[in-house]
Design a protein around this motif. Structure first.
Motif, mmCIF file in Angstrom:
data_model
loop_
_atom_site.group_PDB
_atom_site.id
_atom_site.type_symbol
_atom_site.label_atom_id
_atom_site.label_comp_id
_atom_site.label_asym_id
_atom_site.label_seq_id
_atom_site.Cartn_x
_atom_site.Cartn_y
_atom_site.Cartn_z
ATOM 1 N N GLN A 20 0.828 -1.211 0.000
ATOM 2 C CA GLN A 20 0.000 0.000 0.000
ATOM 3 C C GLN A 20 0.861 1.259 0.000
ATOM 4 O OE1 GLN A 20 -3.197 -0.536 -0.711
ATOM 5 N NE2 GLN A 20 -2.457 -2.636 -0.617
ATOM 6 N N LEU A 21 1.905 1.273 0.809
ATOM 7 C CA LEU A 21 2.796 2.441 0.837
ATOM 8 C C LEU A 21 3.445 2.664 -0.533
ATOM 9 C CD1 LEU A 21 4.491 2.046 4.327
ATOM 10 C CD2 LEU A 21 3.093 3.981 3.553
ATOM 11 N N LYS A 22 3.905 1.591 -1.146
ATOM 12 C CA LYS A 22 4.533 1.715 -2.465
ATOM 13 C C LYS A 22 3.520 2.148 -3.527
ATOM 14 C CE LYS A 22 8.420 -1.226 -1.517
ATOM 15 N NZ LYS A 22 9.670 -0.808 -2.084
ATOM 16 N N ASP A 23 2.290 1.669 -3.418
ATOM 17 C CA ASP A 23 1.242 2.086 -4.354
ATOM 18 C C ASP A 23 0.910 3.571 -4.186
ATOM 19 O OD1 ASP A 23 1.147 -0.438 -5.456
ATOM 20 O OD2 ASP A 23 -0.773 -0.986 -4.538
ATOM 21 N N PHE A 24 0.898 4.061 -2.958
ATOM 22 C CA PHE A 24 0.688 5.499 -2.740
ATOM 23 C C PHE A 24 1.873 6.298 -3.289
ATOM 24 C CE2 PHE A 24 -2.319 4.391 0.843
ATOM 25 C CZ PHE A 24 -3.437 4.990 0.280
ATOM 26 N N GLN A 25 3.087 5.802 -3.100
ATOM 27 C CA GLN A 25 4.283 6.496 -3.587
ATOM 28 C C GLN A 25 4.295 6.598 -5.103
ATOM 29 O OE1 GLN A 25 7.288 4.037 -1.815
ATOM 30 N NE2 GLN A 25 7.142 5.044 0.171
ATOM 31 N N SER A 26 3.874 5.537 -5.772
ATOM 32 C CA SER A 26 3.910 5.523 -7.237
ATOM 33 C C SER A 26 2.690 6.178 -7.871
ATOM 34 C CB SER A 26 4.012 4.072 -7.736
ATOM 35 O OG SER A 26 2.792 3.381 -7.489
ATOM 36 N N GLY A 27 1.642 6.397 -7.067
ATOM 37 C CA GLY A 27 0.423 6.978 -7.604
ATOM 38 C C GLY A 27 -0.590 5.962 -8.081
#
Length: 95
Positions: free
Chosen positions: A60-67
């Motif tokens: 989830q954190l990586k998905d938020f970071q990548s958009g």
């Protein structure tokens, strides 16, 4: 007997160090402001993160970071913790 005790001591120290880093990464990343000091939010609009599966939290954190995942607040905050996702996720999974 001595070898077993040494391994257990090193393992305990290492786990404590990982938790301390995860807790400090979580706090310094600003996560606690919305999600609570231990991942239990005091605000009904922000989800509780305590006890979440670590792999799920990292994703989830990586998905938020990548958009890939969109939320104005999280898209702005998630990049602050880049590189510390696993430590934060491990901390939260143990809460």
């Amino acid at each position: 007997m001595k070898r077993i005790l040494l391994v257990a001591t090193v393992a305990t120290f290492t786990m404590g160090f990982a938790q301390a880093n995860g807790a400090s990464d979580y706090a310094s990343g600003g996560c606690a402001s919305c999600h609570g000091a231990t991942g239990v939010s005091v605000f009904p609009t922000y989800p509780n993160l305590a006890g979440q599966n670590a792999a799920y939290t990292v994703k989830q954190l990586k998905d938020f970071q990548s958009g890939v995942r969109q939320d104005p607040t999280m898209n702005a905050i998630a990049p602050i913790v880049a590189g510390h996702e696993q430590a934060i996720a491990d901390y939260l999974s143990q809460q």
